[in-house]
Design a protein around this motif. Structure first.
Motif, PDB file in Angstrom:
ATOM      1  N   LYS A  39      82.233  15.633  42.985  1.00  0.00           N
ATOM      2  CA  LYS A  39      81.574  14.523  41.866  1.00  0.00           C
ATOM      3  C   LYS A  39      80.094  14.814  42.030  1.00  0.00           C
ATOM      4  O   LYS A  39      79.720  14.419  43.565  1.00  0.00           O
ATOM      5  CB  LYS A  39      81.776  13.040  41.881  1.00  0.00           C
ATOM      6  N   VAL A  40      79.261  15.087  41.239  1.00  0.00           N
ATOM      7  CA  VAL A  40      77.893  15.403  41.673  1.00  0.00           C
ATOM      8  C   VAL A  40      77.200  14.094  41.071  1.00  0.00           C
ATOM      9  O   VAL A  40      77.347  13.668  40.191  1.00  0.00           O
ATOM     10  CB  VAL A  40      77.309  16.539  40.835  1.00  0.00           C
ATOM     11  N   HIS A  41      76.235  13.401  41.936  1.00  0.00           N
ATOM     12  CA  HIS A  41      75.765  12.288  41.769  1.00  0.00           C
ATOM     13  C   HIS A  41      74.502  12.356  41.303  1.00  0.00           C
ATOM     14  O   HIS A  41      73.875  13.448  41.444  1.00  0.00           O
ATOM     15  CB  HIS A  41      75.905  11.194  42.971  1.00  0.00           C
ATOM     16  N   SER A  42      73.708  11.181  40.625  1.00  0.00           N
ATOM     17  CA  SER A  42      72.219  11.189  40.253  1.00  0.00           C
ATOM     18  C   SER A  42      71.218  12.015  41.357  1.00  0.00           C
ATOM     19  O   SER A  42      71.566  11.692  42.675  1.00  0.00           O
ATOM     20  CB  SER A  42      71.842  10.041  40.041  1.00  0.00           C
ATOM     21  N   PHE A  43      70.476  12.623  41.097  1.00  0.00           N
ATOM     22  CA  PHE A  43      69.434  13.186  41.970  1.00  0.00           C
ATOM     23  C   PHE A  43      68.462  12.003  42.615  1.00  0.00           C
ATOM     24  O   PHE A  43      68.336  10.716  42.082  1.00  0.00           O
ATOM     25  CB  PHE A  43      68.464  13.828  41.279  1.00  0.00           C
ATOM     26  N   PHE A  44      68.069  12.075  43.742  1.00  0.00           N
ATOM     27  CA  PHE A  44      67.105  11.083  44.580  1.00  0.00           C
ATOM     28  C   PHE A  44      65.986  12.025  44.677  1.00  0.00           C
ATOM     29  O   PHE A  44      65.624  12.796  45.434  1.00  0.00           O
ATOM     30  CB  PHE A  44      67.739  10.687  45.908  1.00  0.00           C
ATOM     31  N   MET A  45      64.873  11.351  43.857  1.00  0.00           N
ATOM     32  CA  MET A  45      63.566  12.068  44.165  1.00  0.00           C
ATOM     33  C   MET A  45      62.881  11.586  45.094  1.00  0.00           C
ATOM     34  O   MET A  45      62.820  10.568  45.712  1.00  0.00           O
ATOM     35  CB  MET A  45      62.782  11.713  42.968  1.00  0.00           C
ATOM     36  N   THR A  46      62.430  12.597  45.924  1.00  0.00           N
ATOM     37  CA  THR A  46      61.605  12.321  47.412  1.00  0.00           C
ATOM     38  C   THR A  46      60.337  12.683  47.307  1.00  0.00           C
ATOM     39  O   THR A  46      59.686  12.399  48.338  1.00  0.00           O
ATOM     40  CB  THR A  46      62.509  13.191  48.431  1.00  0.00           C
ATOM     41  N   GLY A  47      59.616  12.807  46.120  1.00  0.00           N
ATOM     42  CA  GLY A  47      58.169  13.208  46.042  1.00  0.00           C
ATOM     43  C   GLY A  47      57.475  11.901  46.621  1.00  0.00           C
ATOM     44  O   GLY A  47      56.187  12.183  46.854  1.00  0.00           O
ATOM     45  N   ILE A  48      57.657  10.764  46.311  1.00  0.00           N
ATOM     46  CA  ILE A  48      56.878   9.272  46.833  1.00  0.00           C
ATOM     47  C   ILE A  48      57.452   8.889  48.127  1.00  0.00           C
ATOM     48  O   ILE A  48      56.729   7.815  48.346  1.00  0.00           O
ATOM     49  CB  ILE A  48      57.194   8.492  45.485  1.00  0.00           C
ATOM     50  N   LEU A  49      58.156   9.520  48.755  1.00  0.00           N
ATOM     51  CA  LEU A  49      58.767   8.905  49.894  1.00  0.00           C
ATOM     52  C   LEU A  49      58.073   9.521  51.235  1.00  0.00           C
ATOM     53  O   LEU A  49      57.408  10.638  50.861  1.00  0.00           O
ATOM     54  CB  LEU A  49      60.319   9.227  50.093  1.00  0.00           C
ATOM     55  N   ASP A  50      57.946   9.047  52.357  1.00  0.00           N
ATOM     56  CA  ASP A  50      57.444   9.466  53.506  1.00  0.00           C
ATOM     57  C   ASP A  50      58.396   9.267  54.574  1.00  0.00           C
ATOM     58  O   ASP A  50      59.368   8.879  54.367  1.00  0.00           O
ATOM     59  CB  ASP A  50      55.965   8.877  53.785  1.00  0.00           C
ATOM     60  N   GLU A  51      57.840   9.894  55.796  1.00  0.00           N
ATOM     61  CA  GLU A  51      59.068  10.055  56.900  1.00  0.00           C
ATOM     62  C   GLU A  51      59.478   8.529  57.280  1.00  0.00           C
ATOM     63  O   GLU A  51      60.636   8.441  57.737  1.00  0.00           O
ATOM     64  CB  GLU A  51      58.398  10.439  58.213  1.00  0.00           C
ATOM     65  N   THR A  52      58.793   7.383  56.931  1.00  0.00           N
ATOM     66  CA  THR A  52      59.339   6.003  57.443  1.00  0.00           C
ATOM     67  C   THR A  52      60.452   5.691  56.343  1.00  0.00           C
ATOM     68  O   THR A  52      61.129   4.810  56.834  1.00  0.00           O
ATOM     69  CB  THR A  52      58.201   5.077  57.282  1.00  0.00           C
ATOM     70  N   ASP A  53      60.714   6.258  55.206  1.00  0.00           N
ATOM     71  CA  ASP A  53      61.785   5.710  54.321  1.00  0.00           C
ATOM     72  C   ASP A  53      63.016   6.758  54.678  1.00  0.00           C
ATOM     73  O   ASP A  53      64.082   6.750  54.311  1.00  0.00           O
ATOM     74  CB  ASP A  53      61.256   6.293  52.738  1.00  0.00           C
ATOM     75  N   LYS A  54      63.009   7.620  55.648  1.00  0.00           N
ATOM     76  CA  LYS A  54      64.092   8.465  56.031  1.00  0.00           C
ATOM     77  C   LYS A  54      65.355   7.693  56.153  1.00  0.00           C
ATOM     78  O   LYS A  54      66.523   8.012  55.714  1.00  0.00           O
ATOM     79  CB  LYS A  54      63.619   9.294  57.267  1.00  0.00           C
ATOM     80  N   SER A  55      65.554   6.827  56.939  1.00  0.00           N
ATOM     81  CA  SER A  55      66.762   6.083  57.369  1.00  0.00           C
ATOM     82  C   SER A  55      67.197   5.253  56.133  1.00  0.00           C
ATOM     83  O   SER A  55      68.254   5.131  55.984  1.00  0.00           O
ATOM     84  CB  SER A  55      66.562   5.061  58.473  1.00  0.00           C
ATOM     85  N   THR A  56      66.345   4.671  55.197  1.00  0.00           N
ATOM     86  CA  THR A  56      66.864   3.983  54.198  1.00  0.00           C
ATOM     87  C   THR A  56      67.582   5.007  53.162  1.00  0.00           C
ATOM     88  O   THR A  56      68.516   4.741  52.586  1.00  0.00           O
ATOM     89  CB  THR A  56      65.491   3.311  53.449  1.00  0.00           C
ATOM     90  N   LEU A  57      66.856   5.865  52.941  1.00  0.00           N
ATOM     91  CA  LEU A  57      67.199   6.798  51.957  1.00  0.00           C
ATOM     92  C   LEU A  57      68.600   7.536  52.568  1.00  0.00           C
ATOM     93  O   LEU A  57      69.605   7.369  51.792  1.00  0.00           O
ATOM     94  CB  LEU A  57      66.317   8.326  51.802  1.00  0.00           C
TER      95      LEU A  57
END
Length: 69
Positions: A36-54
């Motif tokens: 199953k292919v899930h919805s895309f997660f756009m990473t354009g507005i994220l920075d390195e501090t969001d890595k663990s949350t993502l």
């Protein structure tokens, strides 16, 4: 890497992996593998501090899908 290069992440759930590629040596078998292919997660507005949350969000989506099947 996806955050650094602003590339979307596409989570995928593979349902039959354990049957096809077992942990026991030589016990796997050829066959179809459902996915199953899930919805895309756009990473354009994220920075390195969001890595663990993502990572946790994506892990949760895949885990919930596997627990439902």
């Amino acid at each position: 890497m996806a955050i650094a290069h602003k590339i979307p992440i596409v989570p995928m759930t593979f349902y039959d992996s354990k049957d096809r590629f077992s942990f026991t040596f030589l016990s796997g078998s050829p066959g179809k593998l459902r996915a199953k292919v899930h919805s895309f997660f756009m990473t354009g507005i994220l920075d390195e501090t969001d890595k663990s949350t993502l990572r946790e969000e994506i892990r949760t989506i895949i885990l919930k899908e596997l627990q439902q099947k």
